[in-house]
Write an enzyme that holds these catalytic residues in place. Structure first.
Site, PDB file in Angstrom:
ATOM      1  N   ASP A  68       0.886  -1.149   0.000  1.00 17.61           N
ATOM      2  CA  ASP A  68       0.000   0.000   0.000  1.00 17.61           C
ATOM      3  C   ASP A  68       0.924   1.197   0.000  1.00 17.61           C
ATOM      4  OD1 ASP A  68      -2.748   0.952  -0.030  1.00 17.61           O
ATOM      5  OD2 ASP A  68      -2.253   1.888   1.881  1.00 17.61           O
ATOM      6  N   ASP A 150       3.814  10.452  -9.681  1.00 17.07           N
ATOM      7  CA  ASP A 150       5.179  10.601 -10.200  1.00 17.07           C
ATOM      8  C   ASP A 150       5.408  11.914 -10.946  1.00 17.07           C
ATOM      9  OD1 ASP A 150       6.214   8.236  -9.128  1.00 17.07           O
ATOM     10  OD2 ASP A 150       5.774   7.065 -10.929  1.00 17.07           O
TER      11      ASP A 150
END
Length: 192
Positions: A68, A150
């Site tokens: 996670d 990202d």
């Protein structure tokens, strides 16, 4: 040789985990998971990783590896944290980081960290480890690699976003690489 199931339906994560774990784990096999998705109602990254690993282990009977992960932003009190994947109310990466950028508009302190908890469940054996990748949130997305946050995350010590790193560069230093590197050490103790 042990076969491990990767407890995720996220194709990006499966690919990334196979890259990260492949060489480090050695001659063990990593297979994808096609079972039911559990309700992730834990209050920590570790709790949610264990929930996923337990579900995959119960469904397949194989040792299950799960993670996670998310981004925790200092100025937002650690949000989005465990809610990173659904931060905008959708599961869309662009929606999520667009909301994050809007909430940080005009905020000077953009310190953040990617966090990953990696877990193993094999019957009564359960363990979870954490990896952290410090950095900051950019003011606009940049880069075409990676997924999730990202494009808006610049790792500490770098002048590019994590989406501007090649997959191999990212997988050598990311939060997932750090967490799964620690997990591999434990897997070697348990499975050789």
């Amino acid at each position: 040789m042990t076969t491990f199931v990767l407890a995720t339906h996220n194709a990006h994560k499966v690919e990334e985990l196979r890259r990260i774990l492949g060489e480090r784990l050695g001659p063990h096999e990593l297979v994808g998971y096609d079972g039911p998705e559990p309700v992730e109602d834990g209050d920590t990254f570790e709790a949610n990783a264990l929930i996923k690993a337990r579900a995959a282990n119960a469904h397949t009977g194989l040792p299950a590896i799960a993670d996670d992960s998310g981004i925790a932003v200092v100025a937002l009190g650690g949000a989005p944290g465990i809610h990173s994947a659904r931060y905008a109310g959708t599961r869309d990466d662009v929606d999520n980081y667009t909301r994050l950028l809007a909430e940080l508009d005009g905020v000077a302190d953009r310190a953040a960290e990617f966090v990953c908890a990696a877990a193993l469940v094999d019957g009564d054996t359960e363990l979870a480890v954490r990896g952290v990748w410090p950095g900051e949130v950019l003011t606009a997305p940049s880069g075409a690699h990676g997924f999730g946050y990202d494009p808006v995350f610049r790792p500490e010590g770098l002048e590019v976003s994590s989406a501007e790193l090649t997959p191999d560069e990212k997988n050598a230093v990311s939060h997932r690489a750090r967490a799964f590197g620690a997990l591999v050490e434990r897997l070697r103790e348990l499975y050789g």
